[in-house]
Design an enzyme around this catalytic site. Structure first.
Site, PDB file in Angstrom:
ATOM      1  N   ARG A  50       0.982  -1.222  -0.251  1.00  0.00           N
ATOM      2  CA  ARG A  50      -0.253   0.102   0.148  1.00  0.00           C
ATOM      3  C   ARG A  50       0.914   1.338  -0.123  1.00  0.00           C
ATOM      4  O   ARG A  50       0.639   2.103  -0.733  1.00  0.00           O
ATOM      5  CB  ARG A  50      -1.013   0.060   1.148  1.00  0.00           C
ATOM      6  CG  ARG A  50      -1.694   1.312   1.327  1.00  0.00           C
ATOM      7  CD  ARG A  50      -2.997   1.186   2.104  1.00  0.00           C
ATOM      8  NE  ARG A  50      -3.006   0.309   3.376  1.00  0.00           N
ATOM      9  CZ  ARG A  50      -2.413   0.782   4.395  1.00  0.00           C
ATOM     10  NH1 ARG A  50      -1.604   1.697   4.572  1.00  0.00           N
ATOM     11  NH2 ARG A  50      -2.521  -0.257   5.403  1.00  0.00           N
ATOM     12  N   TYR A 102     -16.752  16.056 -15.895  1.00  0.00           N
ATOM     13  CA  TYR A 102     -16.871  14.523 -15.965  1.00  0.00           C
ATOM     14  C   TYR A 102     -17.936  14.342 -14.971  1.00  0.00           C
ATOM     15  O   TYR A 102     -17.778  14.586 -13.742  1.00  0.00           O
ATOM     16  CB  TYR A 102     -15.682  13.847 -15.709  1.00  0.00           C
ATOM     17  CG  TYR A 102     -15.940  12.300 -15.535  1.00  0.00           C
ATOM     18  CD1 TYR A 102     -16.295  11.626 -16.717  1.00  0.00           C
ATOM     19  CD2 TYR A 102     -15.743  11.844 -14.151  1.00  0.00           C
ATOM     20  CE1 TYR A 102     -16.455  10.316 -16.423  1.00  0.00           C
ATOM     21  CE2 TYR A 102     -15.941  10.609 -14.196  1.00  0.00           C
ATOM     22  CZ  TYR A 102     -16.221   9.686 -15.377  1.00  0.00           C
ATOM     23  OH  TYR A 102     -16.634   8.379 -15.146  1.00  0.00           O
ATOM     24  N   ASP A 174      -7.633  18.375 -15.035  1.00  0.00           N
ATOM     25  CA  ASP A 174      -7.822  16.971 -15.439  1.00  0.00           C
ATOM     26  C   ASP A 174      -7.618  16.753 -16.665  1.00  0.00           C
ATOM     27  O   ASP A 174      -8.284  17.446 -17.842  1.00  0.00           O
ATOM     28  CB  ASP A 174      -9.396  16.742 -15.282  1.00  0.00           C
ATOM     29  CG  ASP A 174      -9.558  15.153 -15.760  1.00  0.00           C
ATOM     30  OD1 ASP A 174      -8.899  14.755 -16.355  1.00  0.00           O
ATOM     31  OD2 ASP A 174     -10.666  14.739 -15.059  1.00  0.00           O
ATOM     32  N   LYS A 199      -8.482   5.729 -19.586  1.00  0.00           N
ATOM     33  CA  LYS A 199      -8.653   6.119 -20.844  1.00  0.00           C
ATOM     34  C   LYS A 199      -7.531   5.891 -21.785  1.00  0.00           C
ATOM     35  O   LYS A 199      -7.131   4.925 -22.139  1.00  0.00           O
ATOM     36  CB  LYS A 199      -9.467   7.570 -20.675  1.00  0.00           C
ATOM     37  CG  LYS A 199     -10.339   7.684 -19.656  1.00  0.00           C
ATOM     38  CD  LYS A 199     -11.769   7.033 -19.739  1.00  0.00           C
ATOM     39  CE  LYS A 199     -12.690   7.149 -18.687  1.00  0.00           C
ATOM     40  NZ  LYS A 199     -12.871   8.222 -17.997  1.00  0.00           N
TER      41      LYS A 199
HETATM   42  C1  LIG Z   1     -13.318   8.654 -16.614  1.00  0.00           C
HETATM   43  C2  LIG Z   1     -12.937   9.866 -16.175  1.00  0.00           C
HETATM   44  C3  LIG Z   1     -12.903  10.068 -15.129  1.00  0.00           C
HETATM   45  C4  LIG Z   1     -12.980   9.262 -13.911  1.00  0.00           C
HETATM   46  O1  LIG Z   1     -11.996   8.224 -13.940  1.00  0.00           O
HETATM   47  P1  LIG Z   1     -12.426   6.696 -13.632  1.00  0.00           P
HETATM   48  O2  LIG Z   1     -11.032   6.055 -14.022  1.00  0.00           O
HETATM   49  O3  LIG Z   1     -13.677   6.192 -14.611  1.00  0.00           O
HETATM   50  O4  LIG Z   1     -12.618   6.401 -12.178  1.00  0.00           O
HETATM   51  C5  LIG Z   1     -12.366  11.635 -14.280  1.00  0.00           C
HETATM   52  N1  LIG Z   1     -12.408  12.490 -15.450  1.00  0.00           N
HETATM   53  C6  LIG Z   1     -12.627  12.194 -16.739  1.00  0.00           C
HETATM   54  C7  LIG Z   1     -12.394  13.453 -17.616  1.00  0.00           C
HETATM   55  C8  LIG Z   1     -12.865  11.113 -17.100  1.00  0.00           C
HETATM   56  O5  LIG Z   1     -12.990  10.996 -18.709  1.00  0.00           O
END
Ligand SMILES: *Cc1c(COP(=O)(O)O)cnc(C)c1O
Length: 381
Positions: A50, A102, A174, A199
């Site tokens: 962890r 998001y 982000d 992603k």
């Molecule tokens: C998918 C996404 C998230 C969240 O991520 P997860 O891996 O699904 O928890 C946050 N910000 C953006 C822009 C995203 O596309």
């Protein structure tokens, strides 16, 4: 690997890139929860997974070097990363956030952190005057998504940074939609970068992951303390899968972008399509700013159709494109933000933003672009 190499090379090689002990060219998966101490008060540098695990560390160092940060932290999902970040704030703190955000981040703020009196204002960052007038006495941070999800609005990151710095606010970006291959917010002056590694970084729709990357040591240490305390860390095997995905990030993003531009132009010419939101179209309102702060436009397209009654038929007749949430992977995916990713956002906000019943979103993959377009053609009939 030395930061002087081109990002395409860095992506393939990772940070250490191989196992120094054995020479294994694929960085090993250290599938161990705990580590033997050589003796009292002695450590190999690893104690408990962890806290840190060698495979996760290789991934964290790779992400830090790609984003030009001092350090990075890997989490079990993007939401785990964002939640870890929000745990840094105190009751009474206020954040200014993209209005077109998001859906999961919106839900986390409104349905979880609000209970702890950490509040947010949702604004349109395309006019930075909105930012200036939203700053309050208790504002601590600015959280930007650029391009935004799903309306593809572009924020002038340098401009937002200048306002944030003047007021001593932390600025968080982000960077999920562009990845460090196309955009490096820390170089534009941001303090912290957030990623859903699920992603583009992972790129194969097979692994959840999230990252925080900080420009300075103090911030990463504070967040590392929270990461170890909360414990939503990325597992060794998943760290390895993301490391493997990253090796092909450059060629994937180039191909996805090339395909996206063709798909966007095709959609724009279609008689049933009302509007197309793709940053790479030269008449997109964010095109110029995007050119000044990013090296690419990415492969996310939203488009609205004239007749929302057609949505059901379109989604059920897709053959090459997959009707599924998520984005950034090798496969082309289509979603319906109004009922899926953005369902938790109030209908009033969704309508104001244009996230309405007519809007569909495509994450363009690496398939043959003619096959993608033919699929759209038959689905839109
Ligand atoms: C998918 C996404 C998230 C969240 O991520 P997860 O891996 O699904 O928890 C946050 N910000 C953006 C822009 C995203 O596309």
């Amino acid at each position: 690997m030395s930061k002087d190499f081109n990002i395409k090379t860095q992506l393939v090689h990772g940070f250490r890139g191989y196992d120094e002990k054995t020479g294994a060219v694929s960085f090993p998966i250290y599938q161990s929860a705990t580590f033997r101490h050589p003796g009292l008060f002695e450590s190999t540098g690893y104690d408990y997974s962890r806290t840190q695990n060698p495979t996760r560390e290789e991934l964290e160092d790779t992400i830090a070097s790609l984003e030009k940060g001092f350090g990075a932290l890997a989490f079990s999902s993007g939401m785990a990363a964002i939640s870890n970040l929000l745990a840094m704030f105190k009751p009474g703190d206020h954040l200014i956030v993209s209005d077109d955000l998001y859906g999961g981040t919106y839900r986390l703020l409104e349905q979880v952190y609000k209970k702890y009196d950490i509040t947010a204002s949702y604004i349109d960052f395309t006019d930075l005057n909105n930012l200036k007038t939203s700053i309050r006495e208790n504002t601590r941070a600015i959280f930007i998504e650029s391009p935004s999800n799903p309306m593809m609005k572009v924020t002038d990151i340098r401009g937002a940074v200048a306002i944030a710095k003047e007021r001593g606010l932390m600025i968080i970006v982000d960077n999920t939609f562009l990845s460090p291959y196309f955009q490096k917010p820390l170089e534009l002056g941001a303090d912290l970068v957030v990623h859903s590694g699920t992603k583009f970084l992972g790129g194969h729709d097979d692994t959840l992951a999230g990252f925080l990357v900080a420009k300075d040591k103090g911030l990463i240490e504070e967040l590392r303390f929270l990461q170890n305390s909360i414990g939503a860390v990325l597992a060794p095997l998943d760290s390895w899968l993301i490391l493997r995905g990253i090796k092909t990030l450059a060629i994937r993003m180039e191909r996805q972008q090339e395909n996206a531009l063709k798909v966007a132009n095709w959609l724009r010419a279609h008689k049933l399509v009302e509007s197309v939101f793709y940053v790479g179209l030269s008449d997109h309102p964010g095109y110029k700013i995007s050119k000044s702060q990013s090296t690419g436009f990415g492969s996310m397209i939203s488009f609205s159709i004239k007749n929302p009654k057609k949505v059901k038929k379109i989604l059920s007749s897709l053959k090459v494109i997959t009707f599924a949430e998520s984005l950034g992977g090798v496969k082309t995916l289509m979603t319906y933000p109004f009922h899926q990713t953005h369902a938790d956002i109030s209908e009033e906000i969704r309508n104001r933003l244009g996230v309405n019943e007519k809007l569909l979103r495509i994450s363009v993959g690496i398939e043959d672009v003619d096959d993608i377009i033919e699929d759209l053609e038959q689905a839109l009939l």
